[in-house]
Write a protein that holds these residues in place. Structure first.
Motif, PDB file in Angstrom:
ATOM      1  N   UNK A 132      20.568  78.029  39.677  1.00 44.86           N
ATOM      2  CA  UNK A 132      21.470  77.668  38.377  1.00 44.86           C
ATOM      3  C   UNK A 132      21.246  75.933  38.231  1.00 44.86           C
ATOM      4  N   UNK A 133      21.103  75.174  38.946  1.00 50.04           N
ATOM      5  CA  UNK A 133      21.247  73.773  38.991  1.00 50.04           C
ATOM      6  C   UNK A 133      19.987  73.071  38.998  1.00 50.04           C
ATOM      7  N   UNK A 134      18.951  73.818  39.632  1.00 46.76           N
ATOM      8  CA  UNK A 134      17.445  72.927  39.683  1.00 46.76           C
ATOM      9  C   UNK A 134      17.049  72.880  38.341  1.00 46.76           C
ATOM     10  N   UNK A 135      16.968  73.838  37.281  1.00 47.39           N
ATOM     11  CA  UNK A 135      16.271  73.655  36.027  1.00 47.39           C
ATOM     12  C   UNK A 135      16.928  72.628  35.183  1.00 47.39           C
ATOM     13  N   UNK A 136      18.378  72.470  35.489  1.00 41.55           N
ATOM     14  CA  UNK A 136      19.106  71.500  34.689  1.00 41.55           C
ATOM     15  C   UNK A 136      18.482  70.254  35.010  1.00 41.55           C
ATOM     16  N   UNK A 137      18.008  69.670  36.139  1.00 41.11           N
ATOM     17  CA  UNK A 137      17.495  68.492  36.526  1.00 41.11           C
ATOM     18  C   UNK A 137      16.474  67.943  35.751  1.00 41.11           C
ATOM     19  N   UNK A 138      15.714  69.162  35.106  1.00 43.61           N
ATOM     20  CA  UNK A 138      14.481  68.830  34.205  1.00 43.61           C
ATOM     21  C   UNK A 138      15.041  68.799  32.959  1.00 43.61           C
ATOM     22  N   UNK A 139      16.265  69.032  32.394  1.00 45.36           N
ATOM     23  CA  UNK A 139      16.550  69.234  31.076  1.00 45.36           C
ATOM     24  C   UNK A 139      17.725  68.014  30.687  1.00 45.36           C
ATOM     25  N   UNK A 140      18.318  67.355  31.772  1.00 42.94           N
ATOM     26  CA  UNK A 140      19.361  66.624  31.186  1.00 42.94           C
ATOM     27  C   UNK A 140      18.852  65.132  31.277  1.00 42.94           C
ATOM     28  N   UNK A 141      18.931  64.505  30.142  1.00 44.48           N
ATOM     29  CA  UNK A 141      18.065  63.318  29.836  1.00 44.48           C
ATOM     30  C   UNK A 141      18.466  62.295  30.905  1.00 44.48           C
ATOM     31  N   UNK A 142      19.643  62.087  31.507  1.00 43.32           N
ATOM     32  CA  UNK A 142      19.928  60.961  32.296  1.00 43.32           C
ATOM     33  C   UNK A 142      19.655  61.077  33.811  1.00 43.32           C
ATOM     34  N   UNK A 143      19.402  62.349  34.094  1.00 42.04           N
ATOM     35  CA  UNK A 143      19.066  62.857  35.461  1.00 42.04           C
ATOM     36  C   UNK A 143      17.967  62.073  36.054  1.00 42.04           C
ATOM     37  N   UNK A 144      16.812  61.699  35.354  1.00 41.05           N
ATOM     38  CA  UNK A 144      15.613  61.157  35.940  1.00 41.05           C
ATOM     39  C   UNK A 144      15.991  59.743  36.407  1.00 41.05           C
ATOM     40  N   UNK A 145      16.790  59.049  35.579  1.00 43.49           N
ATOM     41  CA  UNK A 145      17.191  57.594  35.989  1.00 43.49           C
ATOM     42  C   UNK A 145      18.023  57.443  37.147  1.00 43.49           C
ATOM     43  N   UNK A 146      18.606  58.575  37.309  1.00 44.90           N
ATOM     44  CA  UNK A 146      19.473  58.487  38.495  1.00 44.90           C
ATOM     45  C   UNK A 146      18.685  58.921  39.749  1.00 44.90           C
ATOM     46  N   UNK A 147      17.730  59.916  39.442  1.00 48.16           N
ATOM     47  CA  UNK A 147      16.888  60.387  40.673  1.00 48.16           C
ATOM     48  C   UNK A 147      15.966  59.431  41.236  1.00 48.16           C
ATOM     49  N   UNK A 148      15.728  58.328  40.447  1.00 51.42           N
ATOM     50  CA  UNK A 148      14.593  57.687  40.632  1.00 51.42           C
ATOM     51  C   UNK A 148      15.294  56.403  41.601  1.00 51.42           C
ATOM     52  N   UNK A 149      14.956  56.228  42.856  1.00 55.34           N
ATOM     53  CA  UNK A 149      15.274  55.405  43.778  1.00 55.34           C
ATOM     54  C   UNK A 149      14.403  54.249  44.056  1.00 55.34           C
ATOM     55  N   UNK A 150      13.327  54.205  43.377  1.00 55.76           N
ATOM     56  CA  UNK A 150      12.178  53.578  43.537  1.00 55.76           C
ATOM     57  C   UNK A 150      11.384  53.856  44.778  1.00 55.76           C
ATOM     58  N   UNK A 151      11.506  55.065  45.339  1.00 55.76           N
ATOM     59  CA  UNK A 151      10.684  55.373  46.618  1.00 55.76           C
ATOM     60  C   UNK A 151       9.416  56.090  46.341  1.00 55.76           C
ATOM     61  N   UNK A 152       8.732  55.998  47.058  1.00 54.24           N
ATOM     62  CA  UNK A 152       7.406  56.867  47.285  1.00 54.24           C
ATOM     63  C   UNK A 152       7.907  58.268  47.392  1.00 54.24           C
ATOM     64  N   UNK A 153       6.914  59.249  47.011  1.00 50.74           N
ATOM     65  CA  UNK A 153       7.433  60.748  47.289  1.00 50.74           C
ATOM     66  C   UNK A 153       7.764  61.040  48.588  1.00 50.74           C
ATOM     67  N   UNK A 154       6.875  60.648  49.636  1.00 55.90           N
ATOM     68  CA  UNK A 154       7.020  61.003  50.691  1.00 55.90           C
ATOM     69  C   UNK A 154       8.496  60.424  51.463  1.00 55.90           C
ATOM     70  N   UNK A 155       9.052  59.380  50.839  1.00 60.93           N
ATOM     71  CA  UNK A 155      10.399  58.944  51.444  1.00 60.93           C
ATOM     72  C   UNK A 155      11.622  59.364  50.450  1.00 60.93           C
TER      73      UNK A 155
END
Length: 871
Positions: free
Chosen positions: A181-204
């Motif tokens: 239910x929740x995972x698809x919404x992370x790709x749909x809600x506009x502001x989610x990407x900015x919140x998810x981006x902590x400036x880390x490499x994929x491995x971190x």
């Protein structure tokens, strides 16, 4: 036990919330209804009873107790959600640790559907902006989340809830029962990407690692993740919103076959996506192309989209792709058709490279394609056309030999005519108008609003003092309740001065909520700040004592119509009153440079001291322009960084103002301090609140005014402080424009924020449209100001040229080149812009040193092109 004891107590011991919850749980329906009915009155009692503002407020334990009580006792889901989301109960953005758990327990006796309804209603009241702030409020999100999970009816579907989920949860997706239910919404809600981006490499990145784990375990399908990233790219946005999805896409290690299945969507990304996304799309399309998944039409569409972009890196990559695959994959016609788009690129190096590639593949092109290339190449510079002449023949109405010397002009837009300076709104003449204006403009008046409000207050407080006081007493508790408290921290904001004037009519009735240091110093800070403080204190003192203010402007640039000033002076004489000295000086400084002779003759008939001074001022032609010079100087400045504050020696262009030796001038201890520089500066790197007010102090002497702007603007080129709007206002003022105006304009054109640069361009166009642009000084400043970012100024000048100022832009760049040559980062783009301006027919003398730039670099080629156009 009294339920209110828990909220009135200043100290709640560790057991108090549990005891409160036990008490509430034991209540019956009648007792809960009684508590619910008393809740609003109890809250009002605790907060002092003011509707819009309270100096006391609640502490966190009190607010938590009230929230628990409301959750347990209020009758409906709507009432509980509204109570839990009250701003006056939001005293701790992260909430006490026990609060959410106890709220869930407080409603445990309710039906499951009832609790789920509360969760949905609380989630519906969340704001995306609050949840997107990593240091913002999370307690409401936790309430919605825990109530929903406790009810077991699914999670809220609101955007703000989804952003909060990304912000406040630790991604244990393996154990998330609502993953599908929740995972698809992370790709749909506009502001989610900015919140998810902590400036880390994929491995971190914990979120990316959690998603990869559930994908590997088969909990989610790869297609959902890959398609989710691509769909998010297609919806667009700034790179800050999309960067995390780029990292996730790369971490998924998408195969060439998976990329080939999405070629249509990838091509759609190329025209307008942020460069990092477009770069990813290009890489994926090239992998798909290697599998043979692109037909000639799709390839041509992709190449054209890339060649139209402004990023040179992407254009070069597209040219390489075209050159390497056009013949090998049998799509020469599509490749040459795309190359015609590159002919419109700004850089000569890109135009020449596109021409060379077109010439190389011309032999395999169809006749219609060759004709299209010939037509598109007609506007190329001769250096680029020369590469095409041998393979396309006499393609451009000239022989190959003539192509080296031919000069063409291109049509360019005309310079727009600036609008006339706007008149100010008429003065306030009635209590009804004053009431309406105060209600409209408090609590955030602009400087024209403040001048007009103060003029109306002084006038009406003298003509109708009791009615004016009564009207102000009626409206202040609702629109400005803070004025009822003896609380006025010293400030340069327009609101502070309007507030002080209102306090003369409606004195404070409550003590200060906490100790405040009241400053009365007028002699610290930049001269415009100290001059404004002195004048505003005099203005506040005039409320109730003077019939009117002389200096209230009648035009938006700060000017006063001369005949209006004389009418005001005549009214003062008739009342036997004299204006304040600063009010008179400001009024005289706001006179236009040209005053009609009949107004000067009329002023000679005035008999008061203020009238005689005004007559003498007009008879001598007003104040002579001060002498302004600019030179580079190193100064200590306080600089703020994420590590904290520090003092640095910063080089900047520093002004000096010397008053004219003869002629009238204001009191040097009053507004006359505006006519000398340097004054007391300190090391501050901030721009005062009154910055936007400054242009109205000297509307007939813009060069002296601009001198005061240089240090604060140099300190704040990376900030957003209204610099562009102030430069546009400066363009509406009068007087000579010299090195200080030029330096201020260059600082505005070099601002980091696009909106500041855009308004600075409008200011440049206004100066140019009025034939007042100091082009030579602007070029000198462009080469001399240390804070200049050449790429920003080039972009701004390009906007000005596209708007019709091609001749002015060429003159500015020509004046700058002697100080910028032979090389500097970004110089090639600046010279290319000058060449484009010259191709419209604009001409200037060849800048010194231009012919000395030789070699094969892009700077040298652009310099050769400009030299050819100017000779």
């Amino acid at each position: 036990m009294d339920v209110w004891a828990y909220t009135t107590s200043r100290k709640l011991d560790r057991g108090s919330p549990q005891s409160l919850l036990m008490l509430l749980t034991a209540f019956g329906d009648e007792e809960r209804a009684a508590v619910a009915k008393a809740l609003p009155g109890h809250l009002k009692e605790l907060t002092g009873g003011t509707r819009n503002w309270s100096p006391w407020g609640l502490n966190a334990p009190q607010a938590a107790a009230l929230q628990i009580i409301g959750a347990a006792c209020l009758p409906s889901p709507a009432a509980v959600a509204a109570w839990l989301c009250r701003r006056d109960l939001d005293t701790n953005p992260n909430g006490p640790r026990y609060l959410v758990r106890h709220i869930v327990l407080a409603v445990a006796h309710r039906p499951r559907e009832w609790r789920a309804d509360v969760a949905r209603r609380v989630a519906g009241r969340l704001r995306v902006a609050d949840q997107a702030d990593r240091w913002g409020a999370r307690v409401r999100w936790q309430i919605a989340d825990q109530l929903a999970r406790d009810a077991g009816e699914g999670l809220p579907a609101d955007d703000a809830y989804t952003v909060g989920y990304a912000q406040w949860t630790v991604p244990e997706l393996d154990e998330e029962p609502y993953l599908d239910e929740i995972l698809p919404r992370l790709f749909e809600v506009e502001a989610a990407g900015r919140v998810l981006d902590r400036g880390q490499a994929a491995g971190d990145d914990p979120w990316i690692q959690a998603i990869l784990r559930v994908a590997e375990a088969g909990r989610v399908k790869r297609d959902l993740l890959v398609d989710g990233c691509v769909r998010r790219f297609l919806r667009g946005g700034r790179i800050q919103d999309l960067r995390w999805y780029v990292t996730l896409y790369n971490a998924l290690e998408v195969t060439p076959a998976e990329a080939a299945a999405r070629t249509r969507d990838l091509i759609r990304l190329l025209p307008a996506a942020p460069s990092q996304v477009a770069d990813l799309a290009l890489a994926e399309l090239r992998r798909a192309d290697d599998l043979g998944a692109l037909d000639a039409g799709s390839f041509g569409e992709a190449a054209e989209a890339l060649l139209f972009r402004p990023e040179k890196k992407l254009v070069r990559a597209a040219l390489t792709w075209i050159d390497r695959t056009a013949a090998a994959r049998g799509r020469v016609d599509a490749a040459l058709g795309a190359l015609t788009v590159a002919f419109g690129q700004d850089g000569l190096d890109l135009q020449e490279r596109a021409a060379r590639i077109a010439a190389r593949h011309a032999g395999k092109a169809a006749p219609a394609t060759r004709e299209a290339v010939r037509n598109a190449a007609a506007t190329l510079p001769s250096e680029a056309r020369a590469h095409l002449a041998k393979t396309f023949g006499e393609a451009f109405g000239e022989s190959a030999g003539d192509a080296e010397t031919a000069t063409f002009t291109t049509a360019a837009p005309e310079l727009p005519v600036p609008p006339p300076v706007r008149e100010s709104p008429p003065p306030i003449t009635s209590i009804a108008e004053l009431t309406e204006a105060i209600e409209a403009h408090l609590p955030d008046p602009s400087w024209p609003d403040a001048e007009r409000l103060l003029g109306g207050l002084v006038d009406l407080a003298h003509r109708e003092p009791e009615r004016t006081r009564a009207a102000m007493r009626r409206i202040i508790p609702d629109i400005a309740p803070w004025l009822l408290y003896d609380y006025n921290p010293y400030s340069d904001q327009a609101l502070a001065w309007v507030g002080d004037a209102l306090r003369v009519l409606v004195p404070p009735t409550h003590p200060a909520p906490y100790p405040v240091r009241h400053s009365t110093a007028d002699d610290t800070g930049p001269a415009p700040v100290t001059a404004l403080r002195a004048r505003m204190r005099e203005t506040v003192a005039a409320v109730g004592g003077s019939p009117l203010l002389l200096a209230t402007p009648t035009f938006a640039n700060g000017h006063i119509a001369p005949e209006v000033l004389l009418e005001r002076l005549e009214r003062l004489e008739a009342a036997g009153a004299e204006p304040g000295p600063l009010d008179l000086d400001q009024a005289l400084l706001r006179l236009p440079r040209d005053v009609p002779a009949d107004v000067t003759a009329r002023a000679a008939r005035l008999t008061s001291a203020a009238g005689r001074r005004t007559a003498a001022w007009l008879a001598e032609g007003g104040m002579a322009d001060p002498v302004v010079t600019c030179r580079r100087r190193t100064m200590p400045r306080d600089v703020s960084t994420w590590r904290g504050g520090k003092t640095e020696d910063v080089e900047m262009v520093f002004p000096e103002i010397t008053p004219a030796a003869a002629g009238p001038r204001p009191d040097p201890h009053g507004l006359g301090r505006l006519l000398s520089y340097p004054s007391t500066l300190g090391r501050q790197s901030w721009i005062p609140y009154s910055f936007v007010w400054w242009h109205s102090f000297l509307p007939s002497h813009r060069e002296a005014l601009a001198a005061h702007l240089l240090v604060p603007m140099a300190d704040r080129t990376e900030g957003r402080d209204g610099q562009g709007a102030l430069l546009l206002a400066l363009a509406d003022t009068a007087g000579p424009a010299g090195p200080a105006v030029a330096t201020a304009l260059i600082l505005g054109l070099s601002a980091k924020r696009a909106e500041e640069r855009t308004t600075a361009v409008d200011a440049l166009l206004t100066f140019a449209g009025r034939r007042q642009l100091p082009a030579a000084e602007l070029g000198t400043a462009l080469a001399a100001v240390p804070q200049v970012k050449l790429n920003r100024v080039t972009s701004a000048l390009a906007d000005a040229a596209r708007s019709g100022a091609h001749a002015e832009v060429l003159a500015v760049i020509a004046a700058a080149l002697p100080g910028l040559l032979p090389a500097r980062a970004g110089l090639a783009d600046l010279i290319a812009l000058a060449a484009e301006a010259a191709e419209t027919g604009a001409r200037v003398p060849v800048p010194p040193g231009l012919s000395d730039v030789t070699g094969t670099s892009r700077v040298a080629r652009e310099a050769t092109r400009l030299h050819r156009l100017l000779t």
